[in-house]
Scaffold this motif. Structure first.
Motif, PDB file in Angstrom:
ATOM      1  N   ALA A 219       3.753   3.620 -15.812  1.00 18.23           N
ATOM      2  CA  ALA A 219       2.346   3.187 -15.853  1.00 18.23           C
ATOM      3  C   ALA A 219       1.583   4.093 -16.820  1.00 18.23           C
ATOM      4  N   TRP A 220       2.144   4.242 -17.984  1.00 13.70           N
ATOM      5  CA  TRP A 220       1.519   5.004 -19.071  1.00 13.70           C
ATOM      6  C   TRP A 220       1.134   6.425 -18.641  1.00 13.70           C
ATOM      7  N   HIS A 221       1.829   6.975 -17.653  1.00 11.59           N
ATOM      8  CA  HIS A 221       1.554   8.341 -17.159  1.00 11.59           C
ATOM      9  C   HIS A 221       0.091   8.518 -16.735  1.00 11.59           C
ATOM     10  N   GLN A 222      -0.521   7.461 -16.255  1.00 11.25           N
ATOM     11  CA  GLN A 222      -1.929   7.564 -15.846  1.00 11.25           C
ATOM     12  C   GLN A 222      -2.017   8.418 -14.576  1.00 11.25           C
ATOM     13  N   SER A 223      -2.842   9.444 -14.638  1.00 17.24           N
ATOM     14  CA  SER A 223      -2.858  10.447 -13.559  1.00 17.24           C
ATOM     15  C   SER A 223      -3.348   9.888 -12.222  1.00 17.24           C
ATOM     16  N   VAL A 224      -4.174   8.830 -12.275  1.00 17.46           N
ATOM     17  CA  VAL A 224      -4.697   8.272 -11.018  1.00 17.46           C
ATOM     18  C   VAL A 224      -3.586   7.673 -10.142  1.00 17.46           C
ATOM     19  N   ILE A 225      -2.452   7.361 -10.763  1.00 13.91           N
ATOM     20  CA  ILE A 225      -1.333   6.808  -9.977  1.00 13.91           C
ATOM     21  C   ILE A 225      -0.876   7.825  -8.924  1.00 13.91           C
ATOM     22  N   THR A 226      -0.831   9.094  -9.317  1.00  7.53           N
ATOM     23  CA  THR A 226      -0.376  10.125  -8.377  1.00  7.53           C
ATOM     24  C   THR A 226      -1.528  10.848  -7.680  1.00  7.53           C
ATOM     25  N   ASP A 227      -2.718  10.837  -8.294  1.00  8.43           N
ATOM     26  CA  ASP A 227      -3.842  11.583  -7.705  1.00  8.43           C
ATOM     27  C   ASP A 227      -4.738  10.710  -6.821  1.00  8.43           C
ATOM     28  N   CYS A 228      -4.343   9.457  -6.662  1.00  7.59           N
ATOM     29  CA  CYS A 228      -5.114   8.593  -5.755  1.00  7.59           C
ATOM     30  C   CYS A 228      -4.664   8.872  -4.323  1.00  7.59           C
ATOM     31  N   SER A 229      -5.386   8.259  -3.399  1.00  7.27           N
ATOM     32  CA  SER A 229      -5.017   8.386  -1.984  1.00  7.27           C
ATOM     33  C   SER A 229      -4.030   7.269  -1.605  1.00  7.27           C
TER      34      SER A 229
ATOM     35  N   ILE B 220       0.869  -1.185   0.000  1.00  3.07           N
ATOM     36  CA  ILE B 220       0.000   0.000   0.000  1.00  3.07           C
ATOM     37  C   ILE B 220       0.899   1.227   0.000  1.00  3.07           C
ATOM     38  N   ILE B 221       0.907   1.920  -1.128  1.00  5.97           N
ATOM     39  CA  ILE B 221       1.834   3.049  -1.269  1.00  5.97           C
ATOM     40  C   ILE B 221       1.107   4.351  -0.999  1.00  5.97           C
ATOM     41  N   LYS B 222       1.566   5.027   0.072  1.00  7.68           N
ATOM     42  CA  LYS B 222       1.003   6.346   0.396  1.00  7.68           C
ATOM     43  C   LYS B 222       2.006   7.429   0.020  1.00  7.68           C
ATOM     44  N   ASN B 223       3.271   7.031  -0.099  1.00  2.00           N
ATOM     45  CA  ASN B 223       4.370   7.958  -0.353  1.00  2.00           C
ATOM     46  C   ASN B 223       4.255   8.596  -1.741  1.00  2.00           C
ATOM     47  N   GLN B 224       4.125   9.939  -1.756  1.00  2.00           N
ATOM     48  CA  GLN B 224       3.880  10.639  -3.020  1.00  2.00           C
ATOM     49  C   GLN B 224       5.083  10.531  -3.962  1.00  2.00           C
ATOM     50  N   ALA B 225       6.293  10.573  -3.398  1.00  5.02           N
ATOM     51  CA  ALA B 225       7.500  10.514  -4.246  1.00  5.02           C
ATOM     52  C   ALA B 225       7.575   9.164  -4.976  1.00  5.02           C
ATOM     53  N   ILE B 226       7.186   8.106  -4.293  1.00  3.63           N
ATOM     54  CA  ILE B 226       7.211   6.778  -4.937  1.00  3.63           C
ATOM     55  C   ILE B 226       6.120   6.694  -5.997  1.00  3.63           C
ATOM     56  N   LYS B 227       4.953   7.278  -5.711  1.00  6.39           N
ATOM     57  CA  LYS B 227       3.885   7.305  -6.735  1.00  6.39           C
ATOM     58  C   LYS B 227       4.372   8.045  -7.986  1.00  6.39           C
ATOM     59  N   GLU B 228       5.085   9.152  -7.772  1.00  9.18           N
ATOM     60  CA  GLU B 228       5.628   9.936  -8.899  1.00  9.18           C
ATOM     61  C   GLU B 228       6.598   9.094  -9.716  1.00  9.18           C
TER      62      GLU B 228
END
Ligand code: FMN
Length: 210
Positions: free
Chosen positions: A63-73, A49-57
């Motif tokens: 992941a095809w630059h899908q925005s939900v990867i970084t804009d999810c909780s 479960i990744i909450k860390n924003q830097a890792i999401k970035e």
């Protein structure tokens, strides 16, 4: 039916708004994952479960630059065992004996059958089997999220090898198979939010054999 209402409400959100999902809702989704059935009860996967924003970035570009990867909780990564080993099988059978408080001859024979069968197989073949089990839990997570009135986006559109490197999964004997960003839909900016669901007809889906 409450289940169907929730399944009709949910959709694969293409845009999320960054709002944080409460930990009690996340906990209920985790419980649904944990309660999912798996072949022989082996639960041959883990969920990160990744909450860390830097890792999401870091993950977004692979992941095809899908925005939900970084804009999810919370970004859930379903990672299946890379193969079955004696140790992994024994651990789950031992756990069953500990929790139930007894040893059963039939169960022990079944353990031996799996020990004689799985670890000898090609790891690729085993990974196909373990990842199928992960997908069962993944589907339950999608449904559980809908019950919590939380959005989610099933994602296979990513490079699993690159993600395994970012998260150091191979060293742990794991391989990523599917992602589930969890958060809240951004209705204004989501082209899919107001479109009707598309499903094939019952005739094309179901065959009743009398
Ligand atoms: C295993 C799996 C992988 C998917 N991968 C993606 C993806 O990478 N990106 C995406 O936007 N949607 C993805 N989807 C969403 C599907 O396109 C979507 O579930 C399908 O079109 C049905 O629409 P609905 O979920 O909105 O009802 C995936 C769905 C599943 C089940």
């Amino acid at each position: 039916m409450e289940l169907l209402d929730n399944l009709k409400w949910r959709y694969a959100a293409k845009a999320m708004n960054g709002k944080v999902v409460s930990e009690d809702k996340i906990d209920n989704i985790i419980e649904a994952i944990s309660l999912s059935p798996t072949s022989s009860g082996l639960q041959p996967f883990e969920v990160l479960i990744i909450k860390n924003q830097a890792i999401k970035e870091q993950i977004k570009p692979i992941a095809w630059h899908q925005s939900v990867i970084t804009d999810c909780s919370h970004l859930l990564v379903f990672a299946a065992w890379d193969t079955y080993t004696e140790d992994r099988i024994n651990k789950m059978f031992d756990l069953t004996n500990t929790i139930r408080g007894f040893k059963n001859e039939g169960w022990e024979k079944y353990r031996q059958m799996l020990l004689d069968m799985y670890p000898q197989k090609d790891p690729e073949e085993n990974f196909i089997h373990t990842s199928k089990q992960a997908y069962i839990a993944f589907a339950n997570a999608v449904t559980a999220a809908a019950f919590e009135k939380v959005d989610s986006t099933p994602i296979e559109g990513f490079d699993p090898n690159a993600l395994d490197k970012i998260l150091g999964l191979r060293e742990k004997g794991l391989r990523s198979c599917v992602l589930l960003p969890i958060g809240y839909r951004d209705e204004e900016n989501d082209w899919l939010a107001k479109l009707p669901k598309v499903r094939k007809s019952r005739e094309d889906l179901i065959t009743v054999i009398h």
